[in-house]
Scaffold this motif. Structure first.
Motif, mmCIF file in Angstrom:
data_model
loop_
_atom_site.group_PDB
_atom_site.id
_atom_site.type_symbol
_atom_site.label_atom_id
_atom_site.label_comp_id
_atom_site.label_asym_id
_atom_site.label_seq_id
_atom_site.Cartn_x
_atom_site.Cartn_y
_atom_site.Cartn_z
ATOM 1 N N CYS A 1 41.024 31.612 51.391
ATOM 2 C CA CYS A 1 41.621 31.786 50.065
ATOM 3 C C CYS A 1 40.571 32.024 48.985
ATOM 4 C CB CYS A 1 42.466 30.558 49.725
ATOM 5 S SG CYS A 1 43.441 30.725 48.218
ATOM 6 N N ILE A 2 39.339 31.558 49.191
ATOM 7 C CA ILE A 2 38.273 31.737 48.205
ATOM 8 C C ILE A 2 37.249 32.759 48.694
ATOM 9 C CG2 ILE A 2 36.867 29.827 49.077
ATOM 10 C CD1 ILE A 2 37.351 30.769 45.376
ATOM 11 N N GLY A 3 37.623 33.543 49.720
ATOM 12 C CA GLY A 3 36.727 34.594 50.184
ATOM 13 C C GLY A 3 35.783 34.161 51.286
ATOM 14 N N ASN A 4 36.027 32.986 51.885
ATOM 15 C CA ASN A 4 35.137 32.483 52.935
ATOM 16 C C ASN A 4 35.719 32.724 54.326
ATOM 17 O OD1 ASN A 4 33.288 31.547 51.061
ATOM 18 N ND2 ASN A 4 34.192 29.521 50.952
ATOM 19 N N ILE B 1 43.540 42.083 34.872
ATOM 20 C CA ILE B 1 42.149 41.918 35.297
ATOM 21 C C ILE B 1 41.904 40.421 35.459
ATOM 22 C CG2 ILE B 1 39.735 42.170 34.614
ATOM 23 C CD1 ILE B 1 41.069 44.744 35.567
ATOM 24 N N THR B 2 41.602 40.027 36.686
ATOM 25 C CA THR B 2 41.470 38.610 37.004
ATOM 26 C C THR B 2 40.019 38.162 36.887
ATOM 27 O OG1 THR B 2 41.013 38.909 39.354
ATOM 28 C CG2 THR B 2 43.330 38.947 38.676
ATOM 29 N N THR B 3 39.838 36.852 36.923
ATOM 30 C CA THR B 3 38.465 36.353 36.951
ATOM 31 C C THR B 3 37.780 36.704 38.261
ATOM 32 O OG1 THR B 3 39.371 34.196 37.578
ATOM 33 C CG2 THR B 3 38.757 34.507 35.273
ATOM 34 N N ASP B 4 38.547 37.091 39.298
ATOM 35 C CA ASP B 4 37.936 37.608 40.519
ATOM 36 C C ASP B 4 37.370 39.010 40.301
ATOM 37 O OD1 ASP B 4 38.229 35.898 43.052
ATOM 38 O OD2 ASP B 4 40.143 35.629 42.043
ATOM 39 N N HIS B 5 38.005 39.812 39.445
ATOM 40 C CA HIS B 5 37.424 41.100 39.081
ATOM 41 C C HIS B 5 36.154 40.893 38.247
ATOM 42 C CE1 HIS B 5 41.682 42.540 39.695
ATOM 43 N NE2 HIS B 5 41.028 43.512 40.304
ATOM 44 N N ILE B 6 36.213 39.937 37.334
ATOM 45 C CA ILE B 6 35.100 39.745 36.402
ATOM 46 C C ILE B 6 33.911 39.072 37.083
ATOM 47 C CG2 ILE B 6 34.416 38.764 34.176
ATOM 48 C CD1 ILE B 6 37.482 38.647 33.514
ATOM 49 N N SER B 7 34.190 38.035 37.856
ATOM 50 C CA SER B 7 33.124 37.295 38.528
ATOM 51 C C SER B 7 33.572 36.966 39.945
ATOM 52 C CB SER B 7 32.790 36.010 37.761
ATOM 53 O OG SER B 7 31.743 35.310 38.393
ATOM 54 N N PRO B 8 33.279 37.842 40.894
ATOM 55 C CA PRO B 8 33.755 37.632 42.261
ATOM 56 C C PRO B 8 33.225 36.329 42.847
ATOM 57 C CG PRO B 8 32.827 39.837 41.982
ATOM 58 C CD PRO B 8 32.486 39.064 40.758
ATOM 59 N N ALA B 9 34.018 35.751 43.752
ATOM 60 C CA ALA B 9 33.584 34.543 44.456
ATOM 61 C C ALA B 9 33.303 34.824 45.918
ATOM 62 C CB ALA B 9 34.656 33.463 44.344
ATOM 63 N N GLY B 10 33.725 35.977 46.405
ATOM 64 C CA GLY B 10 33.629 36.280 47.830
ATOM 65 C C GLY B 10 32.262 36.787 48.237
ATOM 66 N N ALA B 11 32.245 37.472 49.373
ATOM 67 C CA ALA B 11 30.985 37.909 49.974
ATOM 68 C C ALA B 11 30.235 38.867 49.052
ATOM 69 C CB ALA B 11 31.268 38.581 51.315
ATOM 70 N N ILE B 12 28.908 38.774 49.086
ATOM 71 C CA ILE B 12 28.047 39.672 48.314
ATOM 72 C C ILE B 12 27.876 40.953 49.124
ATOM 73 C CG2 ILE B 12 25.741 39.988 47.335
ATOM 74 C CD1 ILE B 12 25.658 36.920 46.943
ATOM 75 N N ALA B 13 28.414 42.043 48.602
ATOM 76 C CA ALA B 13 28.438 43.301 49.343
ATOM 77 C C ALA B 13 27.083 43.986 49.301
ATOM 78 C CB ALA B 13 29.509 44.220 48.771
ATOM 79 N N ALA B 14 26.733 44.631 50.414
ATOM 80 C CA ALA B 14 25.496 45.408 50.467
ATOM 81 C C ALA B 14 25.554 46.543 49.447
ATOM 82 C CB ALA B 14 25.304 45.973 51.872
ATOM 83 N N PHE C 1 23.208 36.691 52.953
ATOM 84 C CA PHE C 1 23.589 36.898 51.549
ATOM 85 C C PHE C 1 24.556 35.816 51.080
ATOM 86 C CE2 PHE C 1 22.858 41.782 51.131
ATOM 87 C CZ PHE C 1 21.490 41.555 51.139
ATOM 88 N N ASN C 2 25.464 35.400 51.970
ATOM 89 C CA ASN C 2 26.450 34.382 51.626
ATOM 90 C C ASN C 2 27.408 34.920 50.560
ATOM 91 O OD1 ASN C 2 27.748 31.811 51.505
ATOM 92 N ND2 ASN C 2 25.816 30.805 51.972
ATOM 93 N N THR C 3 27.981 34.057 49.748
ATOM 94 C CA THR C 3 28.991 34.464 48.772
ATOM 95 C C THR C 3 28.500 34.200 47.349
ATOM 96 O OG1 THR C 3 30.035 32.284 48.736
ATOM 97 C CG2 THR C 3 30.826 33.857 50.393
#
Length: 678
Positions: A288-291, A457-470, A488-490
């Protein structure tokens, strides 16, 4: 006892002794009547409540549930509803104390004397609810008949977009074809039949809608015995029928409490969940939090090569874009039993009421109705497996039961010793230029637009919590500091490092900045050079020319999780103000708490109606030290040809105390200056 969530910035200030101030809220009553019908779960109820209250509009309001229907839902069901309150936008989702409250206390191992105290006190104070008590007076009342609740999902991108299970297949097709937005992905008819082959031990053909993640993921859903036992019984019936989960589906089980593991074992249902791949992966926030972790490479490869729109189905509270996994463009909230059902089906492009989940060991089709447990079966399983003793045993050593945590050495000294080599924790820059004296409030002049966004526009758009994309600025920073992509983690795990979080602001893989049309992710156009670049790089260019920045947005700006970095990161990018059609409660508060000015369009104005394209220079006209809460602020937008568009906005600095915070540059600056003056 009434409690509600606050932003991390407010919480930090409270830890430093600062009280929280708020306007007295409206209180909306939700009158519940009737009973949940056979086959409907607490999750179905909460998705209906979320849909209903988003339609009503309860941002910044208290919501109290009342009516005789309360006597027909358990405290666990009530907690599931209350826990969803950020998703329906309210400050509080409140249930009064009644007999069910006392039953819950007894059933979870609370001492008899405490239960008696609660009963005696609340009755003496007139706070104890009964079916024949007079209805309270509310600002407004919404009615919900529990008998009308149907099995449901919510998605593909927002918790309030509920879909009846019976409509899911047609709704999914509509989602694929609808214009890009909260409910659409903008595919053409010719693109609907794309397929790909997953070679993962065996070969599987997948298409749009393939369920690549099915997660019973921790939240109150996974601490609710009725839905967890329902999932276990469904798994048992599925296994006994000979159904299996397709090999491309990544399954996981993350209960919200160790008690759940205990009663699933006692009931004998855990082995059936495990046989379908639902092994316990932990107790806490997971998918649920991108993990969710990575998908198997053959699955990722097939999704990318086939350019497929694949799905996740999860029992959490949030399904915002880019949150669950970068490859799942459609994400659906569902009850734990339905998560198991969709894992078996392997696709969201299926009518589970009329199409079989698969074939049983006898070669005959097996339908959802064949394996769905009855309410009586679920009730019997709970009665036979759940007792107060489980809670007493599991929580007896809650403070010292985690040996790994207890063995972490505690450093000495009053101050944290910063490690310059750490990629997880760095000293934040918020106070590096603080002065003892406060500068007077003045106009924001000639600000450039960094982000031009639409609705939701959600706070997930503004500041993602999920994986750090290459390929993102945050990923490049980590590579430059010797971190390999596997580690890289999240963003959530690295929230103690402002260097990562600032680079990750607006870096959601599904972010669409209208200043850089045709792009997805953290891109913008640097107006002065007309060059498309990352939002982070553009912010550096603007900083070098000392140009203040502004974000323009539509309705419900900042909805969703109220992570403080959605405000902190915006500030560190150089944003001085946000102008939006409406705000979510905590994000608006967090913006003020970081010294960023939130302004709201007036009189039904929008970017389109005003003729703004984001290439203008924006200046406030009457922003000065006499600022009052909620006053009108005049904004002047100057186009390249020198023409001006002047419009009125509402200053969403809502209280006199918030004016003081804004004047100081934020709530933490206010607290620190108060310390220094003492």
């Amino acid at each position: 006892v009434v409690g509600w969530g606050v932003g991390g910035i407010e919480a930090e200030a409270v830890m430093l002794g600062q009280p929280i101030y708020m306007l007295t809220p409206d209180v909306i009553g939700v009158k519940l009547t009737g009973h949940l019908p056979e086959g409907a779960t607490a999750t179905d109820l909460v998705l209906r409540v979320t849909e209903l209250l988003r339609e009503k509009g309860v941002v910044g309001k208290f919501v109290e549930f009342f009516g005789n229907g309360l006597s027909n839902i358990t405290l666990a069901d009530r907690a599931t509803i209350a826990n969803m309150c950020p998703e329906y936008g309210a400050t509080v989702g409140f249930f009064p104390v009644d007999d069910e409250t006392l039953n819950y206390m007894s059933n979870t191992g609370r001492p008899d004397e405490l239960v008696d105290l609660v009963r005696t006190y609340t009755k003496a104070q007139g706070l104890f609810r009964t079916d024949n008590m007079p209805e309270p007076n509310y600002t407004d009342v919404v009615h919900l008949d529990l008998d009308s609740v149907e099995p449901s999902l919510a998605g593909p991108k927002r918790p309030q977009d509920r879909i009846n299970l019976s409509d899911m297949k047609s709704a999914y097709r509509q989602t694929l074809l609808a214009p890009v937005g909260p409910k659409g992905l903008g595919l053409t008819e010719d693109e609907l039949e794309r397929k790909a082959i997953v070679t993962n031990g065996s070969q599987s053909e997948i298409g749009h809608g393939a369920v690549v993640i099915a997660a019973i993921t921790s939240c109150t859903n996974t601490s609710n015995p009725s839905v967890m036992m329902g999932a276990g019984l469904l798994a048992k019936n599925a296994v006994e029928s000979g159904l299996t989960v397709p090999p491309y589906v990544k399954t996981s089980l993350a209960p919200g409490s160790r008690v759940v593991e205990d009663y699933l074992k006692r009931s004998g249902l855990l082995p059936y969940l495990e046989e379908l791949g639902f092994h316990i992966v932990g107790f806490g926030c997971t998918t649920c939090i991108g993990n969710s972790g990575p998908l198997p490479e053959p699955v990722s490869q097939a999704v990318r090569e086939g350019d497929l729109v694949v799905s996740s189905v999860l029992s959490g509270n949030r399904n915002f874009e880019g949150r669950v996994h970068e490859l799942t463009k459609t994400n659906y909230l569902a009850s734990p039993p339905l998560v198991v059902a969709y894992a078996l089906a392997g696709t969201t492009d299926k009518d589970l009421l009329n199409e079989p989940l698969g074939k049983g060991r006898d070669g005959e089709p097996v339908y959802l109705r064949d394996i769905w447990p009855t309410n009586n079966e679920i009730g019997e399983a709970i009665a036979n497996s759940l007792s107060a003793d489980i809670f007493r045993e599991q929580y007896a050593d809650v403070w010292d039961g985690n040996e790994t945590w207890n063995n972490i050495p505690v450093g000495g000294g009053d101050l944290y010793q910063w490690d310059e080599t750490s990629t997880y924790i760095q000293e934040p820059p918020f106070f590096t230029e603080i002065t003892l004296e406060v500068k007077p409030i003045g106009n924001i002049e000639k600000a450039r637009v960094l982000v031009l966004a639409g609705d939701s526009i959600t706070t997930d758009h503004i500041s993602p919590a999920g994986a750090i994309a290459a390929g993102t600025p945050a990923a490049q920073y980590l590579r430059d500091h010797g971190v390999q992509p596997l580690d890289f983690n999240t963003y959530g795990s690295r929230r103690g490092n402002d260097r990562v979080m600032t680079r990750g602001t607006f870096a959601n893989v599904r972010m669409r900045n209208q200043l850089a049309p045709g792009t997805e992710g953290g891109w913008t156009t640097h107006i002065e050079s007309e060059e498309v670049m990352t939002i982070y790089d553009a912010s550096l260019e603007y900083k070098s020319s000392r140009t203040p920045l502004v974000v323009l947005a539509g309705k419900d700006y900042g909805m969703g999780s109220s992570r403080d970095w959605a405000a902190k990161g915006v500030l560190l990018l150089g944003v001085k103000m946000v102008i939006a059609e409406s705000y979510e409660r905590i994000h608006r508060s967090n913006l003020v708490g970081m010294g960023v000015l939130p302004l709201q369009f007036k009189n039904g104005d929008t970017l389109a109606s005003l003729g703004l394209d984001g290439k203008e220079l924006f200046s406030t006209v009457n922003l000065d030290d006499s600022l009052k809460p909620g006053q009108d602020i005049t904004v002047k937008a100057t186009k390249a040809d020198g023409s001006e568009i002047v419009f009125e906005t509402i200053c969403r600095v809502d209280t006199p105390v918030e004016v003081d915070y804004y004047r100081n540059g934020g709530i933490l600056h206010t607290v620190l200056r108060n310390f220094l003056h003492k």
